[in-house]
Design an enzyme around this catalytic site. Structure first.
Site, PDB file in Angstrom:
ATOM      1  CG  ASN A  38      -2.114   0.942   1.009  1.00 52.23           C
ATOM      2  OD1 ASN A  38      -2.210   1.613  -0.017  1.00 52.23           O
ATOM      3  ND2 ASN A  38      -3.001   0.972   1.983  1.00 52.23           N
ATOM      4  CG  HIS A 123     -11.821  -4.265  10.666  1.00 56.68           C
ATOM      5  ND1 HIS A 123     -11.755  -5.514  10.150  1.00 56.68           N
ATOM      6  CD2 HIS A 123     -10.551  -3.920  10.964  1.00 56.68           C
ATOM      7  CE1 HIS A 123     -10.490  -5.907  10.099  1.00 56.68           C
ATOM      8  NE2 HIS A 123      -9.749  -4.961  10.604  1.00 56.68           N
ATOM      9  NE  ARG A 148      -9.437  -2.866  13.517  1.00 53.48           N
ATOM     10  CZ  ARG A 148      -8.667  -2.340  12.554  1.00 53.48           C
ATOM     11  NH1 ARG A 148      -7.430  -2.763  12.373  1.00 53.48           N
ATOM     12  NH2 ARG A 148      -9.154  -1.402  11.755  1.00 53.48           N
ATOM     13  CE1 TYR A 160      -6.398   0.656  12.619  1.00 50.81           C
ATOM     14  CE2 TYR A 160      -5.739   1.577  10.504  1.00 50.81           C
ATOM     15  CZ  TYR A 160      -6.214   0.512  11.259  1.00 50.81           C
ATOM     16  OH  TYR A 160      -6.508  -0.669  10.652  1.00 50.81           O
ATOM     17  CG  ASP A 211      -4.188  -1.842  14.782  1.00 48.40           C
ATOM     18  OD1 ASP A 211      -4.243  -2.133  13.569  1.00 48.40           O
ATOM     19  OD2 ASP A 211      -3.133  -1.522  15.364  1.00 48.40           O
ATOM     20  CG  HIS A 213      -2.179   1.842  12.983  1.00 45.90           C
ATOM     21  ND1 HIS A 213      -1.481   2.668  12.144  1.00 45.90           N
ATOM     22  CD2 HIS A 213      -2.687   0.850  12.219  1.00 45.90           C
ATOM     23  CE1 HIS A 213      -1.569   2.210  10.901  1.00 45.90           C
ATOM     24  NE2 HIS A 213      -2.295   1.100  10.923  1.00 45.90           N
ATOM     25  CD  GLU A 237      -3.324  -5.140  14.568  1.00 45.40           C
ATOM     26  OE1 GLU A 237      -4.488  -5.528  14.752  1.00 45.40           O
ATOM     27  OE2 GLU A 237      -2.898  -4.782  13.460  1.00 45.40           O
ATOM     28  CD  GLU A 263      -0.820  -3.959  10.332  1.00 48.12           C
ATOM     29  OE1 GLU A 263      -1.757  -4.567  10.870  1.00 48.12           O
ATOM     30  OE2 GLU A 263      -0.968  -2.862   9.783  1.00 48.12           O
ATOM     31  NE  ARG A 284      -2.139  -7.563  12.884  1.00 43.44           N
ATOM     32  CZ  ARG A 284      -3.151  -7.725  12.052  1.00 43.44           C
ATOM     33  NH1 ARG A 284      -3.828  -8.864  12.082  1.00 43.44           N
ATOM     34  NH2 ARG A 284      -3.485  -6.822  11.159  1.00 43.44           N
ATOM     35  CG  HIS A 313      -2.082  -7.004   7.602  1.00 42.04           C
ATOM     36  ND1 HIS A 313      -1.218  -6.343   6.780  1.00 42.04           N
ATOM     37  CD2 HIS A 313      -3.082  -6.136   7.856  1.00 42.04           C
ATOM     38  CE1 HIS A 313      -1.672  -5.114   6.545  1.00 42.04           C
ATOM     39  NE2 HIS A 313      -2.799  -4.968   7.197  1.00 42.04           N
ATOM     40  CG  ASP A 317      -3.920  -2.173   2.695  1.00 42.10           C
ATOM     41  OD1 ASP A 317      -4.753  -1.764   3.520  1.00 42.10           O
ATOM     42  OD2 ASP A 317      -2.821  -2.641   3.008  1.00 42.10           O
ATOM     43  CD  GLU A 340      -6.833  -6.867   9.611  1.00 37.56           C
ATOM     44  OE1 GLU A 340      -5.614  -7.142   9.678  1.00 37.56           O
ATOM     45  OE2 GLU A 340      -7.247  -5.702   9.599  1.00 37.56           O
ATOM     46  CD1 TRP A 403      -1.976   7.843   9.856  1.00 40.82           C
ATOM     47  CD2 TRP A 403      -1.521   5.804   9.010  1.00 40.82           C
ATOM     48  NE1 TRP A 403      -3.152   7.294   9.420  1.00 40.82           N
ATOM     49  CE2 TRP A 403      -2.907   6.054   8.898  1.00 40.82           C
ATOM     50  CE3 TRP A 403      -1.000   4.586   8.559  1.00 40.82           C
ATOM     51  CZ2 TRP A 403      -3.790   5.120   8.353  1.00 40.82           C
ATOM     52  CZ3 TRP A 403      -1.881   3.661   8.023  1.00 40.82           C
ATOM     53  CH2 TRP A 403      -3.257   3.960   7.924  1.00 40.82           C
TER      54      TRP A 403
HETATM   55  O1  LIG Z   1      -4.604  -3.983  11.272  1.00 35.49           O
HETATM   56  C1  LIG Z   1      -4.857  -3.460  10.187  1.00 35.49           C
HETATM   57  O2  LIG Z   1      -5.570  -3.969   9.317  1.00 35.49           O
HETATM   58  C2  LIG Z   1      -4.267  -2.099   9.886  1.00 35.49           C
HETATM   59  O3  LIG Z   1      -3.092  -1.912  10.594  1.00 35.49           O
HETATM   60  C3  LIG Z   1      -4.218  -1.860   8.409  1.00 35.49           C
HETATM   61  O4  LIG Z   1      -5.425  -1.261   8.078  1.00 35.49           O
HETATM   62  C4  LIG Z   1      -3.088  -0.982   7.920  1.00 35.49           C
HETATM   63  O5  LIG Z   1      -3.246   0.326   8.438  1.00 35.49           O
HETATM   64  C5  LIG Z   1      -3.113  -0.952   6.410  1.00 35.49           C
HETATM   65  O6  LIG Z   1      -2.983  -2.275   5.940  1.00 35.49           O
HETATM   66  C6  LIG Z   1      -1.993  -0.085   5.853  1.00 35.49           C
HETATM   67  O7  LIG Z   1      -2.043  -0.107   4.439  1.00 35.49           O
HETATM   68 MG   LIG Z   2      -2.971  -3.220  12.252  1.00 35.76          MG
END
Ligand SMILES: O=C(O)[C@@H](O)[C@@H](O)[C@H](O)[C@H](O)CO
Ligand SMILES: [Mg+2]
Length: 403
Positions: A38, A123, A148, A160, A211, A213, A237, A263, A284, A313, A317, A340, A403
């Site tokens: 991504n 989600h 989640r 996020y 998450d 993040h 996470e 991830e 992950r 993960h 994307d 996920e 981020w």
């Molecule tokens: O746990 C998750 O799915 C996230 O961390 C993702 O949405 C992540 O932000 C994206 O895959 C980034 O492209």
């Molecule tokens: Mg994540």
């Protein structure tokens, strides 16, 4: 021997960009692999086009391990998300071919089914705690056994995992990175409130995940882990950036909340210490970014020695090709944890017809030979690449953050 006679990269954007590698053998059997990274899609496409495909032509498609070792050791500049995503795409395409030639669903080649289905998590997100819990109630009604929870943060315009679209989430929202503002002090109190409300409304017969993040320090993560213990999360996470694997010792000392990381990892070296010191509970790292099935088997086997389970993960994307391959892996792997499952849009599913199905909170990869996912190249050609990058975060004082 099934000699490789052609290989091509297909970039398509049915709502978001995907990169797919297609390998064709002289007896007409083909296999496909996901190469989507991504925000850096064209880097992987070029790596495959310029540096990998010329090396594949004429090789024996059955020699998956030898080709993996050739591409990993031969790169000289080992590891990294671009290299390992390219290697993953080749690897998955070759496993797809091998399974098709054997007339078997891929999971049979890995060792057969260890379970009847693959538990997934959906989600639920919303601007407020109540909005988020209302979404979670809908996911539970859809049959999800794991959900989640991500909620807006009072005083922040964005955070996020919270989007206007409640079923599909695409963070790469602009050609150049959107600049968001982050505040950990505003965020930290919202999560325990979210979980307390969720447990009160949903009860205890559903797994709840969150998450962070990559946004906390180890000691902030320890505090959040402790604050959530009464609500028994399935996992917390990416609580802190994991380049420094030993920082997880500080979190582990303070909380029993299970931790999931990986991830953004792309080889076993990124998680070896986390696994061997049992600093995490779920790994992950997934098929498309972790070097494919061949390398993920090594990571999963190491994890199995240390009571670490898989929790791949599976964001939007990552293409349906990655999801299909991951589900075959999930069905086989002895130390499976959870998968996920961010659903893809209908136009994405049309470009990537697939055999996997959802029912009663689980996905199943299906019984088609191979990994069960194809690409409609004519349809893919109708969706040209569109530049898109992931956002960045700044703190309220303007300094750059995660981020
Ligand atoms: O746990 C998750 O799915 C996230 O961390 C993702 O949405 C992540 O932000 C994206 O895959 C980034 O492209
Ligand atoms: Mg994540």
């Amino acid at each position: 021997m099934p000699k490789i006679i052609d290989a091509r990269v297909i970039v398509t954007c049915p709502g978001r960009n995907f990169v797919t590698l297609k390998i064709v053998t002289e007896d007409g059997v083909h296999g496909i692999g996901d190469a989507t990274l991504n925000g850096r899609e064209l880097a992987v496409a070029a790596y495959l086009q310029e540096h990998v495909i010329p090396c594949l032509i004429g090789r024996d498609a059955h020699k998956i391990e030898d080709i993996w070792q050739f591409l990993y050791r031969g790169a000289y500049w080992r590891r990294g998300p671009v290299t390992m995503s390219a290697i993953a795409a080749v690897d998955v395409a070759l496993w797809d071919i091998k399974a098709k030639l054997a007339g078997l669903p891929l999971y049979q080649l890995l060792g057969g089914a260890s379970r009847t289905g693959v538990m997934v998590y959906g989600h639920a997100n919303g601007q407020t705690v109540d909005d988020t819990v209302a979404q979670a109630i809908k996911y539970k009604a859809m049959g999800y056994k794991a959900i989640r929870l991500q909620t807006g943060v009072p005083g922040l315009n964005s955070t996020y995992g919270v989007s206007k679209d409640k079923l599909f989430y695409e963070p790469a929202d602009a050609a150049l990175p959107t600049e968001n503002i982050w505040s950990t002090s505003r965020y930290l109190p919202t999560v325990p409130e979210l979980f307390a409300t969720a447990r009160a409304e949903l009860g205890w017969d559903v797994h709840l995940l969150h998450d962070s993040h990559h946004r906390l320090t180890p000691i902030e993560a320890a505090r959040l882990g402790k604050d959530l213990e009464p609500y028994r999360p399935f996992w917390l996470e990416d609580v802190t950036p994991a380049e420094n694997q030993e920082s997880f010792r500080w979190i582990r000392r303070h909380t029993t909340t299970p931790l999931a990381v990986g991830e953004v990892f792309n080889t076993i070296w990124d998680c070896k210490q986390l696994i061997e010191e049992q600093l995490i509970d779920f790994i992950r790292t997934t098929i498309v970014h972790g070097g494919g099935i061949t390398h993920l088997r090594r990571i999963a086997s190491l994890a199995d020695l240390y009571n670490v389970r898989t929790g791949f993960h599976g964001a939007t994307d990552l293409s349906p090709v990655c999801m299909g391959a991951a589900l075959h892996f999930d069905l086989w792997v002895p130390n499976f944890g959870i998968q996920e499952y961010m659903r893809h849009t209908p136009e994405t599913d049309e470009v990537f017809p697939h055999a996997y199905t959802f029912s009663d909170g689980e996905l199943h990869p299906g019984e088609a030979a191979g990994h069960g996912v194809e690409i409609d190249e004519d349809l893919a050609a109708k969706y040209p690449y569109r530049p898109a990058q992931l956002p960045v975060n700044r703190l309220e004082d303007g300094s750059m953050f995660n981020w």
